[in-house]
Design a protein around this motif. Structure first.
Motif, mmCIF file in Angstrom:
data_model
loop_
_atom_site.group_PDB
_atom_site.id
_atom_site.type_symbol
_atom_site.label_atom_id
_atom_site.label_comp_id
_atom_site.label_asym_id
_atom_site.label_seq_id
_atom_site.Cartn_x
_atom_site.Cartn_y
_atom_site.Cartn_z
ATOM 1 N N VAL A 1 -0.086 1.994 -9.823
ATOM 2 C CA VAL A 1 -0.919 2.073 -8.954
ATOM 3 C C VAL A 1 -1.048 3.804 -8.931
ATOM 4 O O VAL A 1 -0.576 4.489 -9.692
ATOM 5 C CB VAL A 1 0.465 2.855 -7.533
ATOM 6 N N VAL A 2 -2.175 4.527 -8.359
ATOM 7 C CA VAL A 2 -3.181 5.680 -8.958
ATOM 8 C C VAL A 2 -3.075 6.290 -7.732
ATOM 9 O O VAL A 2 -3.684 5.950 -6.732
ATOM 10 C CB VAL A 2 -4.372 5.162 -8.998
ATOM 11 N N VAL A 3 -3.143 8.052 -7.797
ATOM 12 C CA VAL A 3 -3.861 8.378 -7.152
ATOM 13 C C VAL A 3 -4.676 9.286 -7.323
ATOM 14 O O VAL A 3 -5.339 9.659 -8.423
ATOM 15 C CB VAL A 3 -2.494 9.843 -6.717
ATOM 16 N N PRO B 1 0.899 -1.478 0.060
ATOM 17 C CA PRO B 1 -0.020 0.199 -0.079
ATOM 18 C C PRO B 1 1.341 1.164 -0.233
ATOM 19 O O PRO B 1 2.054 1.050 0.693
ATOM 20 C CB PRO B 1 -0.862 -0.381 1.255
ATOM 21 N N ARG B 2 -0.211 2.483 -0.189
ATOM 22 C CA ARG B 2 1.181 4.214 -0.316
ATOM 23 C C ARG B 2 0.272 5.033 -0.387
ATOM 24 O O ARG B 2 -1.527 4.421 -0.036
ATOM 25 C CB ARG B 2 1.055 4.140 -2.049
ATOM 26 N N TYR B 3 0.875 5.821 0.291
ATOM 27 C CA TYR B 3 -0.207 7.397 0.762
ATOM 28 C C TYR B 3 1.090 7.925 0.324
ATOM 29 O O TYR B 3 1.378 8.995 0.957
ATOM 30 C CB TYR B 3 0.247 6.757 2.396
ATOM 31 N N ALA B 4 0.439 8.251 -1.580
ATOM 32 C CA ALA B 4 1.223 9.485 -1.465
ATOM 33 C C ALA B 4 0.638 9.972 -2.652
ATOM 34 O O ALA B 4 -0.359 9.707 -3.269
ATOM 35 C CB ALA B 4 2.511 8.985 -2.688
ATOM 36 N N LEU B 5 0.517 11.497 -2.516
ATOM 37 C CA LEU B 5 -0.470 12.692 -2.902
ATOM 38 C C LEU B 5 0.619 13.051 -4.489
ATOM 39 O O LEU B 5 1.012 14.038 -4.308
ATOM 40 C CB LEU B 5 -0.851 14.104 -2.179
ATOM 41 N N ASP B 6 0.484 12.024 -4.701
ATOM 42 C CA ASP B 6 2.020 11.974 -6.466
ATOM 43 C C ASP B 6 1.047 12.817 -6.950
ATOM 44 O O ASP B 6 1.021 12.337 -8.986
ATOM 45 C CB ASP B 6 2.047 10.913 -6.771
ATOM 46 N N ALA B 7 0.684 13.962 -6.850
ATOM 47 C CA ALA B 7 -0.845 15.116 -7.923
ATOM 48 C C ALA B 7 0.331 16.388 -8.252
ATOM 49 O O ALA B 7 0.564 17.098 -7.609
ATOM 50 C CB ALA B 7 -1.647 14.571 -8.127
ATOM 51 N N ALA B 8 -0.104 16.821 -9.062
ATOM 52 C CA ALA B 8 0.010 18.387 -9.226
ATOM 53 C C ALA B 8 -0.630 18.842 -10.619
ATOM 54 O O ALA B 8 -1.326 18.272 -11.568
ATOM 55 C CB ALA B 8 1.540 18.263 -9.541
ATOM 56 N N PHE B 9 -0.695 20.202 -10.966
ATOM 57 C CA PHE B 9 -1.286 20.688 -11.433
ATOM 58 C C PHE B 9 -0.525 21.557 -13.006
ATOM 59 O O PHE B 9 0.162 22.420 -12.123
ATOM 60 C CB PHE B 9 -3.037 21.150 -11.603
ATOM 61 N N LEU B 10 -0.147 21.197 -14.555
ATOM 62 C CA LEU B 10 0.204 22.276 -15.163
ATOM 63 C C LEU B 10 -1.114 23.300 -15.844
ATOM 64 O O LEU B 10 -1.847 22.584 -15.874
ATOM 65 C CB LEU B 10 1.057 21.889 -16.243
ATOM 66 N N ARG B 11 -0.516 23.901 -16.755
ATOM 67 C CA ARG B 11 -1.894 24.496 -17.428
ATOM 68 C C ARG B 11 -1.137 25.113 -19.086
ATOM 69 O O ARG B 11 0.470 25.876 -18.452
ATOM 70 C CB ARG B 11 -2.247 26.006 -16.438
ATOM 71 N N ALA B 12 -1.108 25.091 -19.790
ATOM 72 C CA ALA B 12 -0.848 25.289 -21.000
ATOM 73 C C ALA B 12 -0.997 26.380 -21.946
ATOM 74 O O ALA B 12 -2.488 26.641 -21.794
ATOM 75 C CB ALA B 12 -1.487 24.391 -22.412
ATOM 76 N N TYR B 13 -0.309 27.045 -21.931
ATOM 77 C CA TYR B 13 -0.230 28.832 -22.701
ATOM 78 C C TYR B 13 -0.541 28.699 -23.920
ATOM 79 O O TYR B 13 0.643 28.113 -24.462
ATOM 80 C CB TYR B 13 0.481 29.421 -21.230
ATOM 81 N N GLU B 14 -0.982 30.137 -24.564
ATOM 82 C CA GLU B 14 -0.190 30.396 -26.269
ATOM 83 C C GLU B 14 -0.680 31.935 -25.690
ATOM 84 O O GLU B 14 -1.764 32.570 -25.238
ATOM 85 C CB GLU B 14 -1.158 29.439 -27.309
ATOM 86 N N ASN B 15 -0.008 32.445 -26.768
ATOM 87 C CA ASN B 15 0.457 34.147 -26.750
ATOM 88 C C ASN B 15 0.099 34.271 -24.895
ATOM 89 O O ASN B 15 -0.718 35.176 -25.246
ATOM 90 C CB ASN B 15 -0.464 34.901 -27.281
ATOM 91 N N GLY B 16 0.569 34.157 -24.216
ATOM 92 C CA GLY B 16 0.669 34.254 -22.725
ATOM 93 C C GLY B 16 -0.573 34.000 -22.026
ATOM 94 O O GLY B 16 -1.066 34.949 -20.875
#
Lengths: 682, 682
Positions: free
Chosen positions: A655-657, A213-228
């Motif tokens: 294995v999934v968060v 078993p695991r207990y990892a919050l292995d998640a993050a968010f990115l965002r794609a930009y174009e022309n700022g």
């Protein structure tokens, strides 16, 4: 470079593994060949073309080596924390440590660019097998490689008219059995939007990596930009924060990096006898050098974190593979599968004996392997110098004759990777350069001509110090001037790293030529016939080895039996509190301790599924039957490592968060109300 | 612990290797079974009993893990520099660096004690096989081990009446086929008399280790003392400073540490599949950790030198063995030899099927191996703590029931090793402790009960820091008080290292019991029958595996062919000047450069012979037909590494530093006129 976070315990694999035909839940399928009938049979249901199209449109590849997905109409991308560690580190300073503290914003405007990162979405797949095979004809050796690469360059160039927004890539499937043109919509401005603390994402550290078993919050968010501005992404996955249900069907959509399930026994033998022992030994030493060097100061500890993670992760994979290939029962199984295929196809018209041809190529490779492996010493600055030196020469050639990285279809990404501003750590550059030069001398011998080319009369340590100490390539403006100045600028440069890259360039090209002539060319030739043999024997119920291109895997939420004990498929957030010892790497992230009163400990945290994945799948959305995202794959269990050679349904797990845990974190642990609103479409 | 400086390139070995019968020049023979007929046949001459007796009386074993010889009537001992590095380091300070500067004395009174070192000369060998086998009878498992060890303890105790000057040791030959009592005259006060600069002895460093041609002055002199005075040693070898002649017969007399030429294929498989991959990976990481840590300061660089040398040397051996066992042709050869022996003996009366019994024991060992390997974390202070804890309990038992190290016959040396004053380097203790604890967690798993016993809720790093930081065991007076205080003192101690050793003691004993019951016992039982099978099939023309006891090997001065090129057997001092690059480790020692004008560059430096040796032979005298010493063996060539499993006469070579070079160094490079006089008997 794909992160190799996924790879099966040999002893167990041997029980049920067959390499010849896909088992239930086995397979990393291409979207244009989804095994509808197979899934229908096992699950009583399978997605239709519309479902598949919707999912494909939201699936993201990150050029840094990970997978991801759009999860809002405004360019928001879900991936793993370990896929943004480099970005977080690049944006950290002595004053602001985004790894230690996490990255939680008040306003979207504060999102930070990730150097070198690019997001890509597949918009079309077309079969170009006939064209490429026609160009190859009856050629062999280096001539085959040249003709193939030239045709690929032409197809890629003609396929993508808008270099700024598109990327075209011809993918070799089944080791040369098929060639497909993948067209991508690309987003080259990717920014960090949210990240928890490193310790929350990597709770359990290397000891827990590939474990459960695991207990990892292995998640993050990115965002794609174009022309700022954030990119509009109407084709996105819907967020579902409910927890996973045991037994429910799950899909993993992402870019598995590489598998070797179609390798012949000679290719496997080379790995077992030469490649894996060398790699595990070398990486172990690098690991040790990094660990000690990072103890010298808190700054080095921070700066070395991502590199050490990468080395330890790779090492675990390679050690796992070595273990798999040192299991006689497992090897016998691989051999039996090959014998079966041979019995059905050897000597048939158009097939001949590709096994013998492969054996010959591998034998030739054994003689070239060592110098080829060591001719370019490892360091970011050295890679950049060689890109500048080779790029200057290559760009003067016609598109079809260039090295792959400098084809028109690849040039933009090569330039971006080279020119993006990202910190370089001189101590680490020097450490890795000295290490790789000393390994070159160790494995080639002190009196070898290539060793002499690499070292001259200097020691590895002194040479590394001199090159790293005096080069100015760490400055992106210097790299830009040399890139844009082309051959003239590069030839005039007295920068020691450039001078050194000029010195090894010729020999690197000579060795590449040898590799193409004796190994890559013959393998491509034999590979096409091995693929045909497989189609002849088993029809279409086969999938190609992973190629860091888009694949879909189906499976279900399910635990497994480990030494007779049931492993439950889902953990809860409360479990992290139970497991914490207070000592690294089992210490709770400070935000977990600080917010303990607000945390609902019954919420599902991580879970496992039977989906068939491998390194490169990190960050892949885990999707339910309704097409909604319920998690992000971030690891495999220990049995998944032998998955490089074969999938075993009874123990191989992804294995999934869970989105349930991510949502709860956005609410009470690393609060981001704006993101929550965006995810829930409110 | 034997230095493992010697171990055969697999591919080449496969050409001519037979494990069943000794080839020309093959064999590490015991003095009571010298193959006179064999040598007579090949060389037209063989030494007689008188010759052998004279040589045996001058042959010295160093308990530090090396071989040596008396070379003057006044206790002067010739060995390798790498066998005195630890002593030189122990006697160095910030002000006086005996490694960097060498150790050249004006007066004998300035000779310096080597902590922990003891010199031993065999005075008698008697066969006790019948006694030990009778004690074993039909026992098996742990009961066998206990009965055997008890009988051995009795024989050793009764064999040596003078504990201060004698040591008795029952040696197990042919894996239990024979038991012999070796009686030694021991000299426990050994002092450093002369050493060149480390850089002269270790010219070419790790890159040149196990390579040839070589230019290393790997020689040093020790002297045995008793009651504060040099020991009279009328039985010594005569010094001959003439250079070696190509083709002349040479004898190497010394203590080869361990070989595995009689291993069954199951024992070999365990090494290939489990032991060697684990060891090469683990030691590589330790190497990396040491390298980086030594760069932190000149002091750490000096203090870490011997440890790093040891780790790199072992690593080269293990990597070489792994390479040998990853060669299918070599494995087949070992398998064929076993098949031949089996065909001749399997099922015969008194033989049965020892191969199957060995296979079963190895299978059982696979399950115990990991905890057994990791239960005692690596560090000098930890070893000392465990010696104190176990020693206190063991000494209360009757002699025949004690663990081997605490039998009356071993107790003096155990105490000397424990109590001699030698510096301990806290940074290195902490580094190795943290490393081995983290490896334990990695290989056993974070949730394993043994991991929990080892770590509790601490991290490897924090635990190592706590134990090393607070223990007072580095003080020899503290160790002495605990040793003499016995159980009461040890139980009352609050020293954290002692507290920790008490914690793991029980589990260590439990695991040892398991190992004896399932592995060591059955192997001893099967080993005796495998030896009988070998005697039945091949008569007396077989030699036992190496056991760090006195052996003699015959051979000749001879080069070999490397990739079609002849390698000349002898180098000259001038060659060192040609090879020097100025950069570490190919920089000339300062005394070589400074005295270049006086140096006769035509004098022979190092040479190679066909003698069959292995790690532990370091420092062995190389003796000519007249019984005179003409060199000291210090290494093997790269082909000698696979010698662990089999000797191959066409390429396996011993590397020797000539008495010609040593004499010239004593004259003009590191001048020691008194020693020269003593050597030449003037």
């Amino acid at each position: 470079m794909a992160k190799f976070r996924l790879a099966a315990s040999a002893a167990l694999l041997a029980l049920t593994f067959h390499s010849t035909q896909a088992l239930a839940d086995e397979g990393m399928w291409t979207f244009d060949a989804f095994p509808t009938a197979g899934m229908q049979k096992d699950y009583g249901w399978a997605p239709d073309a519309k479902w598949l199209g919707r999912v494909q449109a939201a699936a993201v590849r990150l050029t840094g080596g990970c997978s991801a997905s759009f999860v809002s109409p405004e360019g928001l991308i879900l991936t793993n924390h370990h896929c943004v560690v480099e970005c977080a580190q690049d944006n950290s300073t002595d004053q602001r440590d985004l790894l230690k503290d996490g990255f939680i914003l008040a306003r979207r405007e504060e999102e930070l660019k990730c150097p070198g990162q690019q997001a890509e979405v597949v918009t079309a797949i077309s079969d170009v097998t006939a064209r490429v095979k026609a160009a190859i004809g009856t050629l062999t050796g280096e001539a085959l490689v040249k003709a193939r690469d030239a045709e690929v360059a032409r197809i890629e160039k003609n396929g993508c008219k808008d270099a700024a927004k598109q990327r075209c890539e011809v993918v070799t499937l089944f080791g040369g059995g098929q060639y497909k043109l993948y067209t991508y919509r690309k987003y080259s401005d990717v920014r960090l939007a949210w990240a928890p603390q490193f310790q929350a994402a990597f709770f359990g550290g290397d000891p827990d990596n590939f474990n459960y078993p695991r207990y990892a919050l292995d998640a993050a968010f990115l965002r794609a930009y174009e022309n700022g501005r954030p990119v509009p992404t109407p084709a996105h996955l819907s967020w579902n924060s409910r927890g996973p249900k045991a037994g429910e069907a799950t899909f993993v959509v992402g870019n598995p990096g590489a598998t070797q399930r179609l390798f012949t026994t000679d290719q496997i033998a080379f790995q077992r006898e030469v490649g894996l022992p060398l790699t595990t030994t070398m990486l172990s030493e690098l690991r040790g050098r990094l660990i000690s060097a990072m103890e010298e100061s808190p700054q080095q500890k921070r700066e070395g974190a991502d590199e050490l993670f990468g080395v330890e992760n790779s090492l675990k994979v390679y050690i796992g593979r070595q273990k798999a290939l040192n299991d006689p029962a497992f090897l016998k199984m691989l051999g039996d599968a090959e014998a079966e295929l041979k019995a059905k196809t050897l000597g048939k018209p158009g097939i001949g004996d590709p096994w013998a041809d492969t054996a010959k190529a591998v034998q030739a490779y054994r003689d070239i392997y060592m110098p080829w492996r060591f001719i370019v010493p490892r360091s970011t600055l050295m890679e950049q110098a060689l890109t500048l030196v080779q790029g200057a020469a290559e760009r003067e050639k016609p598109n079809a004759e260039r090295l792959p990285d400098f084809r028109d279809s690849s040039l933009e990404l090569t330039a971006k990777t080279l020119l993006d501003e990202a910190p370089v750590y001189p101590w680490m550059e020097q450490l890795e350069l000295a290490w790789s030069l000393s390994k070159a001398r160790e494995y080639l011998g002190a009196d070898d001509e290539d060793t002499k080319l690499l070292l001259g009369r200097e020691s590895p340590e002194a040479l590394a110090e001199r090159l790293v100490g005096a080069t100015t390539l760490a400055d992106p403006a210097v790299r830009k001037a040399l890139w844009e100045g082309g051959r003239k600028a590069v030839e005039a440069s007295t920068d020691p790293m450039i001078v050194y890259a000029r010195k090894i360039d010729g020999r690197e090209r000579e060795l590449k030529k040898l590799v193409d002539e004796r190994y890559a060319g013959p393998l491509a030739q034999a590979g096409a016939r091995l693929a045909d043999a497989r189609f002849m024997a088993y029809g279409e119920n086969v999938y190609p080895d992973a190629t860091f291109t888009l694949r879909i895997s189906y499976g279900k939420v399910q635990g497994w039996k480990e030494r007779g004990q049931d492993v439950a498929p889902v953990t809860t957030i409360g479990g992290a509190f139970d497991r914490a010892t207070g000592a690294e790497p089992f210490n709770l992230a400070s935000a977990f301790s600080a917010n303990e009163a607000k945390i609902d400990k019954t919420i599902p945290f991580d879970f496992v599924t039977t989906n068939d994945i491998i390194g490169g799948n990190s960050g892949s959305p885990v999707i339910d039957r309704d097409g909604k995202v319920i998690g992000a794959a971030f690891d495999g269990n220990i049995h998944s490592i032998g998955g490089n050679y074969g999938y075993q349904g009874d123990v191989n797990r992804t294995v999934v968060v869970s989105t349930a845990a991510i949502s709860h974190a956005l609410e009470v642990i690393y609060p981001a109300p704006a993101l929550l609103k965006e995810l829930f479409g409110k």
